[in-house]
Scaffold this motif. Structure first.
Motif, mmCIF file in Angstrom:
data_model
loop_
_atom_site.group_PDB
_atom_site.id
_atom_site.type_symbol
_atom_site.label_atom_id
_atom_site.label_comp_id
_atom_site.label_asym_id
_atom_site.label_seq_id
_atom_site.Cartn_x
_atom_site.Cartn_y
_atom_site.Cartn_z
ATOM 1 N N PRO A 47 0.820 -1.045 0.188
ATOM 2 C CA PRO A 47 0.070 0.093 0.090
ATOM 3 C C PRO A 47 0.891 1.248 0.072
ATOM 4 O O PRO A 47 0.360 2.265 -0.397
ATOM 5 N N ARG A 48 1.961 1.088 0.677
ATOM 6 C CA ARG A 48 2.973 2.400 0.527
ATOM 7 C C ARG A 48 3.578 2.606 -0.739
ATOM 8 O O ARG A 48 4.532 3.549 -0.999
ATOM 9 N N GLY A 49 3.231 1.566 -1.676
ATOM 10 C CA GLY A 49 4.081 1.657 -3.018
ATOM 11 C C GLY A 49 5.256 1.128 -3.376
ATOM 12 O O GLY A 49 6.085 1.095 -4.101
ATOM 13 N N GLU A 50 5.938 0.266 -1.975
ATOM 14 C CA GLU A 50 6.995 -0.447 -1.949
ATOM 15 C C GLU A 50 7.039 -1.704 -2.848
ATOM 16 O O GLU A 50 5.963 -2.368 -2.767
ATOM 17 N N THR A 51 7.810 -1.966 -3.809
ATOM 18 C CA THR A 51 7.789 -3.293 -4.519
ATOM 19 C C THR A 51 9.012 -4.268 -4.441
ATOM 20 O O THR A 51 10.145 -3.716 -4.767
ATOM 21 N N PRO A 52 8.937 -5.252 -3.611
ATOM 22 C CA PRO A 52 10.299 -5.903 -3.631
ATOM 23 C C PRO A 52 10.524 -6.551 -4.810
ATOM 24 O O PRO A 52 9.767 -6.774 -5.713
ATOM 25 N N ARG A 53 11.785 -6.999 -4.975
ATOM 26 C CA ARG A 53 12.443 -7.465 -6.029
ATOM 27 C C ARG A 53 13.038 -8.765 -5.980
ATOM 28 O O ARG A 53 14.097 -9.043 -6.533
ATOM 29 N N LEU A 54 12.513 -9.586 -5.015
ATOM 30 C CA LEU A 54 13.144 -11.079 -4.928
ATOM 31 C C LEU A 54 13.035 -11.537 -6.419
ATOM 32 O O LEU A 54 14.081 -12.713 -6.583
ATOM 33 N N LEU A 55 11.927 -11.779 -7.114
ATOM 34 C CA LEU A 55 11.851 -12.469 -8.496
ATOM 35 C C LEU A 55 12.288 -11.509 -9.346
ATOM 36 O O LEU A 55 11.500 -10.784 -9.839
ATOM 37 N N SER A 56 13.519 -11.261 -9.674
ATOM 38 C CA SER A 56 14.232 -10.204 -10.614
ATOM 39 C C SER A 56 14.374 -10.745 -12.017
ATOM 40 O O SER A 56 14.453 -9.881 -12.760
ATOM 41 N N THR A 57 14.427 -12.119 -12.064
ATOM 42 C CA THR A 57 14.623 -12.508 -13.486
ATOM 43 C C THR A 57 14.018 -13.539 -13.787
ATOM 44 O O THR A 57 13.386 -14.345 -13.123
ATOM 45 N N ILE A 58 13.936 -13.904 -15.094
ATOM 46 C CA ILE A 58 13.220 -14.882 -15.627
ATOM 47 C C ILE A 58 14.169 -15.683 -16.458
ATOM 48 O O ILE A 58 14.900 -15.213 -17.471
ATOM 49 N N VAL A 59 14.038 -17.249 -16.242
ATOM 50 C CA VAL A 59 15.019 -17.799 -17.265
ATOM 51 C C VAL A 59 14.128 -18.925 -17.985
ATOM 52 O O VAL A 59 13.221 -19.732 -17.238
ATOM 53 N N LEU A 60 13.801 -19.075 -19.013
ATOM 54 C CA LEU A 60 12.917 -19.823 -19.914
ATOM 55 C C LEU A 60 13.833 -21.061 -19.908
ATOM 56 O O LEU A 60 14.232 -21.438 -21.002
ATOM 57 N N MET A 61 13.862 -21.907 -18.887
ATOM 58 C CA MET A 61 14.817 -22.902 -18.880
ATOM 59 C C MET A 61 14.136 -24.401 -18.182
ATOM 60 O O MET A 61 14.651 -25.400 -17.754
ATOM 61 N N GLY A 62 12.698 -24.057 -17.899
ATOM 62 C CA GLY A 62 12.021 -25.222 -17.411
ATOM 63 C C GLY A 62 11.739 -26.242 -18.362
ATOM 64 O O GLY A 62 12.575 -26.791 -19.270
ATOM 65 N N MET A 63 10.481 -27.063 -18.205
ATOM 66 C CA MET A 63 10.103 -28.048 -19.095
ATOM 67 C C MET A 63 9.954 -27.481 -20.532
ATOM 68 O O MET A 63 9.233 -26.514 -20.427
ATOM 69 N N GLY A 64 10.225 -28.248 -21.559
ATOM 70 C CA GLY A 64 9.988 -28.049 -23.042
ATOM 71 C C GLY A 64 10.849 -27.139 -23.550
ATOM 72 O O GLY A 64 12.061 -26.589 -23.128
ATOM 73 N N GLU A 65 11.015 -27.066 -24.818
ATOM 74 C CA GLU A 65 11.815 -26.250 -25.835
ATOM 75 C C GLU A 65 11.101 -24.887 -25.882
ATOM 76 O O GLU A 65 10.074 -25.278 -26.860
ATOM 77 N N PRO A 66 11.600 -23.783 -25.398
ATOM 78 C CA PRO A 66 10.599 -22.649 -25.454
ATOM 79 C C PRO A 66 10.456 -22.402 -27.217
ATOM 80 O O PRO A 66 9.427 -21.563 -27.570
ATOM 81 N N LEU A 67 11.481 -22.578 -28.124
ATOM 82 C CA LEU A 67 11.231 -21.875 -29.590
ATOM 83 C C LEU A 67 10.346 -23.090 -30.422
ATOM 84 O O LEU A 67 9.970 -22.841 -31.579
ATOM 85 N N TYR A 68 9.989 -24.186 -29.686
ATOM 86 C CA TYR A 68 8.982 -25.105 -30.590
ATOM 87 C C TYR A 68 7.246 -24.595 -29.911
ATOM 88 O O TYR A 68 6.522 -25.291 -30.164
ATOM 89 N N ASN A 69 7.399 -23.493 -29.022
ATOM 90 C CA ASN A 69 6.360 -22.820 -28.605
ATOM 91 C C ASN A 69 6.160 -21.339 -28.733
ATOM 92 O O ASN A 69 5.997 -20.702 -27.715
ATOM 93 N N TYR A 70 6.942 -20.904 -29.812
ATOM 94 C CA TYR A 70 7.428 -19.639 -29.836
ATOM 95 C C TYR A 70 6.219 -18.393 -29.635
ATOM 96 O O TYR A 70 6.446 -17.488 -28.894
ATOM 97 N N ASP A 71 5.272 -18.539 -30.699
ATOM 98 C CA ASP A 71 4.182 -17.607 -30.523
ATOM 99 C C ASP A 71 3.898 -17.497 -29.063
ATOM 100 O O ASP A 71 3.462 -16.245 -28.609
ATOM 101 N N ASN A 72 3.410 -18.577 -28.178
ATOM 102 C CA ASN A 72 2.858 -18.257 -26.874
ATOM 103 C C ASN A 72 3.807 -17.913 -26.099
ATOM 104 O O ASN A 72 3.778 -16.770 -25.083
ATOM 105 N N VAL A 73 5.112 -18.346 -26.261
ATOM 106 C CA VAL A 73 6.340 -17.607 -25.297
ATOM 107 C C VAL A 73 6.714 -16.250 -25.857
ATOM 108 O O VAL A 73 6.658 -15.426 -24.598
ATOM 109 N N ALA A 74 6.429 -15.769 -26.991
ATOM 110 C CA ALA A 74 6.694 -14.385 -27.198
ATOM 111 C C ALA A 74 5.511 -13.350 -26.846
ATOM 112 O O ALA A 74 5.925 -12.527 -26.294
ATOM 113 N N LYS A 75 4.429 -13.876 -26.780
ATOM 114 C CA LYS A 75 3.146 -13.276 -26.206
ATOM 115 C C LYS A 75 3.353 -12.882 -24.680
ATOM 116 O O LYS A 75 3.490 -11.866 -24.377
ATOM 117 N N ALA A 76 3.835 -14.131 -24.136
ATOM 118 C CA ALA A 76 3.843 -13.943 -22.592
ATOM 119 C C ALA A 76 4.951 -12.886 -22.314
ATOM 120 O O ALA A 76 4.861 -12.284 -21.451
#
Length: 383
Positions: free
Chosen positions: A178-207
């Protein structure tokens, strides 16, 4: 390789499309809509374009899941939105926290399929990376990877990809106070989980466009890394359209070995992959391409292979992540010895490339690199 090859790839993966983001009661999921789609959806119920900015702010900047909390909207509009839309999240069916504070989520989606997401904290800086999945299962069958033992079930939709990050934020209370402070623990994203991101490019790009939008989650493209096993035609498209960081799962320096442990190499061999890396437009000394190299004892970890790796990537702004193999039930490989890891790393570093040895995180909960897998299965078509 041009548009025809890219079209072939997209057509091949279209049969693994995610389900429509519409509930049984007819309400539409707002998460995953682009700004243009949200504007059109609101116009369809008689709302002006300026409402898009208001709703977008509440959904992606404030993280609300209840229209009644959108205090800048009049109550009748809140009720109208609630009748027609939903602000969802994937359900965390299990959450495990490692002894090293790595946290793994097993997310269940509306159709019952599941994928894993991992948060890897860096307590030295009070920051961390969210490792996001792009598919349920995987089509690549890399020999050293547990995920590769699970057949591809389907692609994840943009809502499901964005939703993983938003649900992880929920878990850590990462939305503005409520005071406008935003913690930044989750500071980066790595598309390294399950699957090959470039075989789902349209959905990945949109996201990723939703996540990078400056009036919402507003994560910089410099804080997003996409990992690919080398879908060469889509690498070019990703670089041109998104400009996010690139990580390449190389793992071998000879085609005959990479054919065996990364079967995609049979279609896009090392020479073509390295040429695509040289073309990648976001690569620079400030934003180096990361080459991921899993160290398999007696398989790909010799000093000769380290020298060949240096030759291959010469002239590319790059770093090399050396990854000790993380065993999983039924795997055939063993991690390289510490001595061999050090020798390999030194050769790469002496050639001028950063070569950190990635410390395994979350091994005790099977959350480390190459260990993700779920029990989701693709339904057999009716006879």
């Amino acid at each position: 390789m041009g548009e025809a090859e890219r079209a072939r790839i997209m057509a091949k993966t279209a049969r693994f499309a995610p389900p429509a983001a519409v509930l049984a009661d007819g309400r539409r999921e707002i998460i995953g809509l682009s700004r243009e789609e949200l504007t059109d959806a609101l116009a369809a119920i008689g709302e002006k374009p300026f409402r898009t900015k208001q709703v977008w702010h509440w959904v992606y900047h404030q993280g609300v899941t209840d229209f009644r909390r959108m205090s800048s909207l009049a109550r009748p509009l809140q009720e109208k939105l609630a009748e027609r839309f939903v602000i969802g999240r994937p359900e965390a069916s299990t959450v495990q926290t490692s002894s090293d504070e790595t946290r793994k989520f097993l997310f269940r989606f509306r159709d019952g399929q599941e994928a894993e997401t991992v948060y890897i904290p860096d307590r030295r800086e009070d920051r961390g990376a969210v490792c996001i999945s792009s598919q349920v299962g995987c089509t690549l069958s890399c020999r050293f990877c547990h995920t590769g033992t699970q057949a591809l079930v389907r692609n994840l939709g943009a809502a499901e990809i964005v939703g993983q990050f938003m649900a992880a934020r929920d878990s850590y209370g990462e939305w503005p106070s409520p005071r406008g402070e935003t913690p930044r623990l989750l500071s980066t994203i790595v598309l390294m989980g399950m699957g090959e991101p470039l075989y789902n490019y349209d959905n990945v790009a949109k996201a990723m466009r939703i996540i990078m939008d400056g009036e919402g989650i507003a994560l910089s493209r410099r804080r997003i890394t996409l990992s690919t096993s080398g879908v060469v035609p889509m690498m070019d498209r990703c670089g041109a359209e998104l400009g996010i960081n690139l990580a390449v799962s190389l793992h071998a320096v000879r085609d005959e070995l990479r054919d065996e442990i990364v079967p995609l190499n049979r279609k896009y061999p090392i020479r073509e992959l390295i040429e695509a890396c040289r073309r990648y437009p976001a690569a620079s000394n400030a934003r180096r391409i990361t080459f991921e190299y899993i160290m398999l004892r007696g398989v790909n970890d010799s000093e000769a292979e380290a020298r060949e790796l240096v030759r291959l990537i010469s002239g590319i702004p790059a770093k090399v992540n050396l990854i000790p193999f993380n065993p999983w039930p039924g795997s055939d490989y063993q991690p390289s010895t510490r001595e061999q890891l050090a020798k390999f790393a030194q050769i790469v570093m002496d050639a001028g490339f950063a070569s950190p040895i990635r410390m395994p995180r979350g091994r005790d909960i099977l959350a480390a690199c190459g260990q993700l897998r779920t029990e989701s299965r693709r339904e057999r078509p009716a006879a």
